[in-house]
Design a protein around this motif. Structure first.
Motif, PDB file in Angstrom:
ATOM      1  N   GLY A   1       1.110  -1.324   0.173  1.00 46.29           N
ATOM      2  CA  GLY A   1       0.092  -0.147  -0.269  1.00 46.29           C
ATOM      3  C   GLY A   1       0.945   0.983  -0.209  1.00 46.29           C
ATOM      4  O   GLY A   1       2.007   1.550  -0.092  1.00 46.29           O
ATOM      5  N   SER A   2       0.156   2.477   0.555  1.00 49.57           N
ATOM      6  CA  SER A   2       0.761   3.757   0.980  1.00 49.57           C
ATOM      7  C   SER A   2       1.094   4.116   1.898  1.00 49.57           C
ATOM      8  O   SER A   2      -0.088   3.799   2.934  1.00 49.57           O
ATOM      9  CB  SER A   2       0.263   4.675  -0.578  1.00 49.57           C
ATOM     10  N   ASP A   3       1.571   5.274   2.266  1.00 53.39           N
ATOM     11  CA  ASP A   3       1.465   5.550   3.504  1.00 53.39           C
ATOM     12  C   ASP A   3       0.780   7.052   3.372  1.00 53.39           C
ATOM     13  O   ASP A   3      -0.114   7.535   2.711  1.00 53.39           O
ATOM     14  CB  ASP A   3       3.521   6.272   3.746  1.00 53.39           C
ATOM     15  N   ALA A   4       0.735   7.465   4.671  1.00 50.72           N
ATOM     16  CA  ALA A   4      -0.600   8.980   4.387  1.00 50.72           C
ATOM     17  C   ALA A   4       0.165   9.793   3.766  1.00 50.72           C
ATOM     18  O   ALA A   4      -1.480  11.022   2.506  1.00 50.72           O
ATOM     19  CB  ALA A   4      -0.699   8.983   5.770  1.00 50.72           C
ATOM     20  N   MET A   5       1.423  10.156   2.884  1.00 47.70           N
ATOM     21  CA  MET A   5       1.313  11.572   2.089  1.00 47.70           C
ATOM     22  C   MET A   5       1.642  10.664   0.449  1.00 47.70           C
ATOM     23  O   MET A   5       1.108  10.786  -0.260  1.00 47.70           O
ATOM     24  CB  MET A   5       2.717  11.323   2.266  1.00 47.70           C
ATOM     25  N   GLY A   6       1.172   9.568   0.406  1.00 50.72           N
ATOM     26  CA  GLY A   6       1.023   8.789  -0.854  1.00 50.72           C
ATOM     27  C   GLY A   6       2.195   8.118  -1.486  1.00 50.72           C
ATOM     28  O   GLY A   6       1.857   7.546  -2.487  1.00 50.72           O
ATOM     29  N   ASN A   7       2.983   7.774  -0.539  1.00 50.32           N
ATOM     30  CA  ASN A   7       4.163   7.169  -0.936  1.00 50.32           C
ATOM     31  C   ASN A   7       3.906   5.538  -1.084  1.00 50.32           C
ATOM     32  O   ASN A   7       3.581   4.775  -0.055  1.00 50.32           O
ATOM     33  CB  ASN A   7       5.872   7.739   0.256  1.00 50.32           C
ATOM     34  N   PRO A   8       4.549   5.112  -2.348  1.00 49.23           N
ATOM     35  CA  PRO A   8       4.073   3.410  -1.265  1.00 49.23           C
ATOM     36  C   PRO A   8       5.501   2.886  -0.780  1.00 49.23           C
ATOM     37  O   PRO A   8       6.378   3.570  -0.471  1.00 49.23           O
ATOM     38  CB  PRO A   8       4.931   3.734  -3.740  1.00 49.23           C
TER      39      PRO A   8
END
Ligand SMILES: NC(=O)c1ccc[n+]([C@@H]2O[C@H](COP(=O)([O-])OP(=O)(O)OC[C@H]3O[C@@H](n4cnc5c(N)ncnc54)[C@H](OP(=O)(O)O)[C@@H]3O)[C@@H](O)[C@H]2O)c1
Length: 225
Positions: A41-48
Motif C-alpha cells: 500500500g501507500s503511506d499517508a502522504m501517498g508514498n508507495p
C-alpha cells in the motif's frame, strides 16, 4: 563513501538514491527488515510502500539500524524526530562512535494533530539531545529545512537558496558541506556549534506555514547579505 541512511521514509529513500547517483554506497536502516519488506500500500502522504521503491533501487541495501551503521563511514539520521533516539540506540553507540552523524530529523510532535508542534525548542534541540546521548558521534545538523527532493536536487528551485550546518566538530561539518555541494547547494552557512541547530529546527513551523500558503513544498530559504 559508504553511508548508512537510517530511515525508510521519503527522506531516507531520497537521500539514499541521491547518494548512489553521486557515486556513494548507501544502505538504508530500519527496525525490522522482514517487516519493512512485507509492507504494502501507500503511506499517508501517498508514498508507495518500501518494497515498491526498493524494486526500482536494487543498488540500495536494506539492513537493521545496527548492520547499516556498523558498515558505514558516515551515518544519516532520517528517522522521525520522536523515534530518533530509539533508532540511534538500536544502531548502537559503538557503531556511531567517531563517525559523522548527519541529523536531518525535525522534532515534530503530531500528538495534537496538524500542524505539529516542536517537542524541543528555544533552549535545546533534537540535534543536541542526540549529541548528549551519543557523545562520541560527530553530530552535524543539516538538510532539515528543505523537503526530500530538494535535499538531493535543488535544481527545481527557480532561484538560489541557503542551507545551514551546525556542529561541534569542524572536520565533520566540512564533510557535510562537501556533501551539500555535491548535491548542488552552493550557498551554505556554517552557523556555529550544535546549539545553533535550534534555529534551523525552529524554522519548521514557518516552513509548514509557507507550504500551506504557497501550495508547494518546493520552497527554500535565502539569506541575503
Ligand atoms: N518529509 C520531508 O520532506 C522532510 C524534510 C526535512 C526533514 N524531514 C525529517 O526527516 C525525518 C524523516 O522523515 P520521513 O518523512 O522520511 O519519515 P518519518 O515517517 O518521519 O520516519 C520514518 C522512519 O522513522 C523510523 N521510526 C519511527 N519511529 C521509530 C521508533 N520508535 N524507533 C525507531 N525508528 C523509528 C521508521 O522506522 P521503520 O523503518 O522501522 O519503520 C522509519 O525508518 C523526520 O524527522 C522529518 O521530520 C522530513
Amino acid at each position: 563513501m559508504r553511508v548508512a541512511v537510517l530511515g525508510t521514509g521519503i527522506v531516507g529513500r531520497t537521500l539514499a538514491g541521491g547518494l548512489v547517483a553521486h557515486g556513494h554506497e548507501a544502505t538504508i536502516g530500519t527496525r525490522d527488515v522482514a517487516e519493512t519488506l512485507a509492507r504494502t500500500g501507500s503511506d499517508a502522504m501517498g508514498n508507495p510502500a518500501y518494497p515498491q521503491w526498493a524494486a526500482d533501487h536494487p543498488d540500495v541495501r536494506l539492513a537493521t539500524y545496527a548492520d547499516a551503521a556498523a558498515g558505514a563511514e558516515l551515518v544519516v539520521n532520517a528517522t522521525s524526530g520522536e523515534g530518533s533516539i530509539a533508532a540511534l540506540s538500536a544502531a548502537g553507540a559503538e557503531n556511531l562512535a567517531g563517525k559523522v552523524l548527519v541529523d536531518v530529523a525535525n522534532p515534530l510532535d503530531f500528538s495534537a494533530g496538524m500542524p505539529p508542534s516542536l517537542f524541543v525548542k528555544d533552549t535545546d534541540s533534537l540535534a543536541e539531545q542526540i549529541q548528549r546521548q551519543f557523545p562520541d558521534a560527530r553530530v552535524v545538523k543539516a538538510f532539515n529545512i528543505v523537503n526530500a527532493t530538494i535535499m538531493v536536487d535543488p535544481s527545481g528551485l527557480p532561484s538560489d537558496h541557503t542551507m545551514f550546518v551546525s556542529g561541534n566538530d569542524a572536520d565533520a561539518k566540512a564533510a557535510v558541506v562537501r556533501l551539500l555541494e555535491e548535491f548542488g547547494h552552493t550557498d551554505v552557512i556554517d552557523l556555529g556549534d550544535l546549539t545553533t541547530a535550534r534555529g534551523p529546527e525552529m524554522l519548521l513551523p514557518l516552513w509548514l506555514e509557507l507550504w500551506a500558503a504557497l501550495g508547494t513544498p518546493a520552497i527554500a530559504f535565502k539569506i541575503v547579505r
